[in-house]
Design an enzyme around this catalytic site. Sequence first.
Site, PDB file in Angstrom:
ATOM      1  N   CYS A  33      26.549  -5.635  -0.853  1.00 14.37           N
ATOM      2  CA  CYS A  33      25.165  -6.231  -0.666  1.00 14.37           C
ATOM      3  C   CYS A  33      24.212  -5.547  -0.081  1.00 14.37           C
ATOM      4  O   CYS A  33      24.646  -4.590   0.402  1.00 14.37           O
ATOM      5  CB  CYS A  33      26.153  -7.247   0.582  1.00 14.37           C
ATOM      6  SG  CYS A  33      27.543  -8.574  -0.200  1.00 14.37           S
ATOM      7  N   ASP A 420     -16.281   9.674   2.191  1.00 18.28           N
ATOM      8  CA  ASP A 420     -17.012   8.273   2.336  1.00 18.28           C
ATOM      9  C   ASP A 420     -17.398   7.816   3.490  1.00 18.28           C
ATOM     10  O   ASP A 420     -17.199   8.306   4.633  1.00 18.28           O
ATOM     11  CB  ASP A 420     -15.697   7.373   1.885  1.00 18.28           C
ATOM     12  CG  ASP A 420     -16.138   5.710   1.564  1.00 18.28           C
ATOM     13  OD1 ASP A 420     -16.566   5.290   1.011  1.00 18.28           O
ATOM     14  OD2 ASP A 420     -16.459   5.358   3.338  1.00 18.28           O
TER      15      ASP A 420
END
Length: 453
Positions: A33, A420
């Site tokens: 699980c 940038d």
Amino acid sequence: MLDVEVCKKARLSRDPRFDGKFFIAVKTTGIYCRTTCPVHPPKEENVQYFVSALSAAQAGFRPCLRCRPDSAPGSAPWKGVGATLDRAIALIDQGALQDGTLPQLACRLGVSDRYVRKLFNQYLGVSPKKYALYQQCLFAKKLLHQTRLPITEVALASGFDSIRRFNDCFKSQLQFTPTQMRQQQKKANSNIVLELYYRPPFNWQHMQQFLAKRLIEGLEWTTPQSYGRTFQWHGSQGKFTAVHSPEKHCFNVEIDIDELKSLKPVVNNIRRILDLDADLLQIENDLTRALPNEFKLVPGLRLPGIWSLFEAGIRAILGQQVSVQAAKNLVAQLVHTLGQPKDTGYYFPTPEATADSDLEFLKMPNARRQTLRRFAEYCCLADSAEQPDEWLDIKGIGPWTVAYAKMRGQSDPDIFLASDLGVIKALKTQRKFLETQLSPWRSYLTFQLWSQL
């Protein structure tokens, strides 16, 4: 692998932040699980922990039909520690062993097939082919649970060429047949609608706003809760819409595709462009330790991807030294002029269509138009177009263009756009730090800096 005591506390708390980091197998039932499974927790002496769903299955446990461990978000730790293994897993998830052979995959990785097998056996305990088959079966299980596709179409969409081969693999890997799985199904959708899970936190509002600011009408669409677009993938075409479901930590993704055999790699690419497999808690913890104390992170920022590396390269070239809005207008002109029209919009232009056009309709310097054509011609002819670092040989393409394309077209997590203009502007308000110490999460730092503008 996490400490056993940590695993014990995590499973008892059902904390979703551990979902996918390890799996719980119950010896008395033979089932494994997720940590978030809603069933009553078993006694500790009946529990065994596994680092991956695959290792639990190989140990003889079958997946729980209630919590569906195949839906757990992917966790980077169990994928291994090497860049070669990470890239091999990514290529296999995209269908590399469905469309080709292991030697061909090894050639793309620049290593021998023997070395690839060694990596998989060392870190995952299985061969590359077994890993690929298990992923195909888990994807088939998802389709059986969540759609009404006939079993024959599920087999095709999962990458199997024969129903007999599909049935045999499904039963050997998951220990029940596709028909038994379909009988367990309570409710299914008539269309292809899949739940794609992630591990919180997820700042969807920020990602949606980022995508909306760069959205191309006819190619993409968005609402405060969703994002969608058209796509092409190795000869197939389609569209998808992903609707955010924050209470379930997932996206409900509706997909319309003309070739079901491409469905699995398409779904994996949707996961990539939404950055669903990132472990944000780990990333943010690493960034916090390396950044000055006054640098406040925006929680849950992820990397919004672009559908293909070619499209990312085009958007990067058109975005050189112009504003976001100007770049968006140029991309829209390109899409609406050269993109293949469909009933409700457009597909992004192909390299061939871009290379064959004089691009005179684009209002920008002629040198930039020629760069765009040279890039498209390169992508038409060169297999190495998948290697952006080699684009630097193309006149007019520099480091910023390559880095931007890698960050959004490949979802490379370790790109820092130091040149940038937005990053430079944001850094003026920050104390100095060594960006090399922030590896391998520098792409997330780039987005953190953009968020401050």
